[in-house]
Write a protein that holds these residues in place. Structure first.
Motif, PDB file in Angstrom:
ATOM      1  N   ASP A  35      -6.465   0.357  -7.453  1.00 50.24           N
ATOM      2  CA  ASP A  35      -7.326   1.043  -6.505  1.00 50.24           C
ATOM      3  C   ASP A  35      -7.472   0.160  -5.266  1.00 50.24           C
ATOM      4  N   PRO A  36      -7.170   0.673  -4.077  1.00 53.16           N
ATOM      5  CA  PRO A  36      -7.197  -0.175  -2.881  1.00 53.16           C
ATOM      6  C   PRO A  36      -8.594  -0.626  -2.489  1.00 53.16           C
ATOM      7  N   HIS A  37      -9.630   0.095  -2.947  1.00 50.26           N
ATOM      8  CA  HIS A  37     -10.995  -0.259  -2.537  1.00 50.26           C
ATOM      9  C   HIS A  37     -11.647  -1.222  -3.517  1.00 50.26           C
ATOM     10  N   ARG A  52      -5.727  11.090  -8.607  1.00 53.28           N
ATOM     11  CA  ARG A  52      -5.517  10.435  -7.316  1.00 53.28           C
ATOM     12  C   ARG A  52      -4.343  11.046  -6.555  1.00 53.28           C
ATOM     13  N   GLU A  80      -4.653   7.258  -2.068  1.00 48.46           N
ATOM     14  CA  GLU A  80      -4.243   5.903  -1.696  1.00 48.46           C
ATOM     15  C   GLU A  80      -4.196   4.983  -2.909  1.00 48.46           C
ATOM     16  N   ARG A  91       0.803   5.871  -0.984  1.00 45.97           N
ATOM     17  CA  ARG A  91       0.018   7.085  -1.127  1.00 45.97           C
ATOM     18  C   ARG A  91       0.707   7.959  -2.157  1.00 45.97           C
ATOM     19  N   TYR A 143       1.634  -5.959   1.004  1.00 45.56           N
ATOM     20  CA  TYR A 143       0.171  -5.798   0.918  1.00 45.56           C
ATOM     21  C   TYR A 143      -0.564  -6.998   1.496  1.00 45.56           C
ATOM     22  N   ALA A 146       5.481   5.347   0.860  1.00 46.33           N
ATOM     23  CA  ALA A 146       5.135   4.056   1.470  1.00 46.33           C
ATOM     24  C   ALA A 146       6.042   3.874   2.680  1.00 46.33           C
ATOM     25  N   ARG A 161       0.845  -1.193   0.000  1.00 46.95           N
ATOM     26  CA  ARG A 161       0.000   0.000   0.000  1.00 46.95           C
ATOM     27  C   ARG A 161       0.879   1.241   0.000  1.00 46.95           C
TER      28      ARG A 161
END
Ligand SMILES: Nc1ncnc2c1ncn2[C@@H]1O[C@H](COP(=O)(O)OP(=O)(O)O)[C@@H](O)[C@H]1O
Ligand SMILES: [Mg+2]
Length: 402
Positions: free
Chosen positions: A384-386, A279, A291, A246, A339, A258, A244
């Protein structure tokens, strides 16, 4: 020869296990499609549905434009080879190969001629009078394939047919499968958990996870343009490294942040990853506060001698060094942590906690050594993390040696 169409194929077993969830796929005439995915993702169930050994819960299966959902297996013109092929122990090789033709009451002459032709193709013609107990594992597996091929079915289904063989034999049989497919051109569905088999045999690869089709494409497409985090982590060996991070806008660009690492994205990033532009936190349209999940394949690292001021260098400890002769892989703990999905239902194919870097095979690195690795961010993948979906790149990641 046949085209296979799966429409919304769904299978729910008694007790509520959803083995397949609305799978849609067309396998073209003559195509060789390889199915991969973690154990329990529904690969065998899919083949068994096509063969007619299981009944659909909903959806339809068409072979050459004909819906076969209610047809019994013998009416589907489909042959299947399993990992645990069962030959008739008291029959000879010739009788085993010719079995399905005998069941269909082909004339004796034709049975003999076809069996012999198939046996020749498989290098079995000298063994025709032997019984299975007098054959090696590889020879037995060849007889099992001969039995499936002899009647030239419309569809050939193979469920991990090589996984009981030793490594050397597997490689030899892989070559043979390619040859057989070139010779007969039979539409083939092939299940394996072997990356190399999938990448070398498949015209296309279909990736399944928890009963859902994730992506279908050529080996190259799946490697260079994985559609989501799951496919990215599944295709490629050693696996893609994921973490993960940013994205933070700076005066003249964007930094990937990170943990303790803060490295600028390479110049031209906004052309290479147009989807990243909104983003970066540069304007109010920033999605999820910048993120991302980012990925780097093992060849995207270079071992460097010392820590210069380059921010894309990470300093770490080699946990394990795997020397494979012409290839050397270093496993290490990334300073920002690897991750881990935050889904409670994540399957057993979770990404590993260690990252892997492929380095110069002559580099004198040993377990426990402190090392410095430069990350090549031009080769990075972003997600995309979501949604876990890939943020597409304008040009695909460079074709690094797999
Ligand atoms: N006859 C069955 N009854 C109940 N559940 C089953 C049956 N066959 C398979 N399953 C379940 O369906 C899922 C998919 O199984 P399977 O197709 O064998 O996976 P794969 O071949 O990819 O390892 C698994 O959760 C498995 O436990
Ligand atoms: Mg299986």
């Amino acid at each position: 020869m046949a085209e296979l169409v799966l429409r919304d194929v769904t299978k729910v077993f008694k007790g509520g296990v959803v083995a397949l969830d609305h799978v849609n796929l067309t396998v073209h005439d003559g195509e060789f499609v390889v199915f991969v995915g973690p154990s329990g993702c529904g690969k065998s169930t899919l083949l068994r549905l096509v063969a007619g050994l299981e009944q659909l819960t909903s959806g339809t299966i068409e072979i050459d434009g004909r819906v076969v959902d209610l047809d019994p297996p013998r009416d589907r013109d489909v042959a299947m080879v399993f990992q645990n092929y069962a030959l008739y122990p008291h029959y000879t090789v010739a009788q085993n190969i010719g079995f399905s033709l005998r069941m269909r009451r082909y004339p004796k002459r034709e049975i003999q001629a076809r069996s012999l032709e198939t046996a020749r193709l498989l290098g079995l013609e000298a063994l025709m009078e032997r019984r299975p107990s007098a054959l090696s594992g590889g020879q037995r597996q060849r007889v099992a394939m001969g039995r499936a091929l002899v009647r030239q079915p419309a569809l050939l289904l193979m469920d991990e047919p090589l996984s009981n063989l030793d490594a050397k034999l597997r490689v030899a049989m892989r070559g043979e499968l390619v040859r057989l497919h070139q010779r007969y051109g039979t539409t083939t569905l092939y299940v394996t958990h072997d990356q190399v088999e999938a990448m070398t045999l498949g015209d296309r690869i279909a990736v399944l996870d928890r009963g859902r089709l994730q992506q279908v494409g050529t080996p190259e497409e799946l490697y260079r343009r994985p559609c989501n985090i799951f496919v990215a982590g599944f295709i490629g060996s050693p696996a893609m490294n994921l973490a993960r991070g940013r994205l933070v806008a700076t005066a003249d660009g964007v930094d990937l942040v990170a943990g303790p690492v803060r490295a600028p994205l390479p110049a031209g990033w906004e052309h290479r990853w147009p989807g990243l532009v909104d983003r970066t936190g540069r304007d109010n349209g920033a999605v999820a506060g910048g993120e991302v999940v980012f990925g780097l394949r093992p060849p995207a690292f270079t071992l460097v001698a010392s820590t210069t001021n380059d921010p894309s260098i990470i300093v770490t400890t080699a946990v394990t060094v795997e020397s494979l002769g012409d290839e050397k892989n270093v496993l290490f703990v990334p300073p920002f942590g690897a991750y881990q999905p935050d889904r409670p239902d994540a399957s057993d194919a979770e990404p590993p906690a260690l990252w892997t870097a492929r380095i110069d095979p002559d580099a004198p690195v040993h377990s426990g050594d402190r090392i410095a690795l430069r990350m090549d961010l031009t080769a990075a993948y972003f997600f995309d993390p979501h949604t876990e979906l890939a943020i597409p790149a304008e040009s695909p990641a460079p074709a690094l040696a797999s």
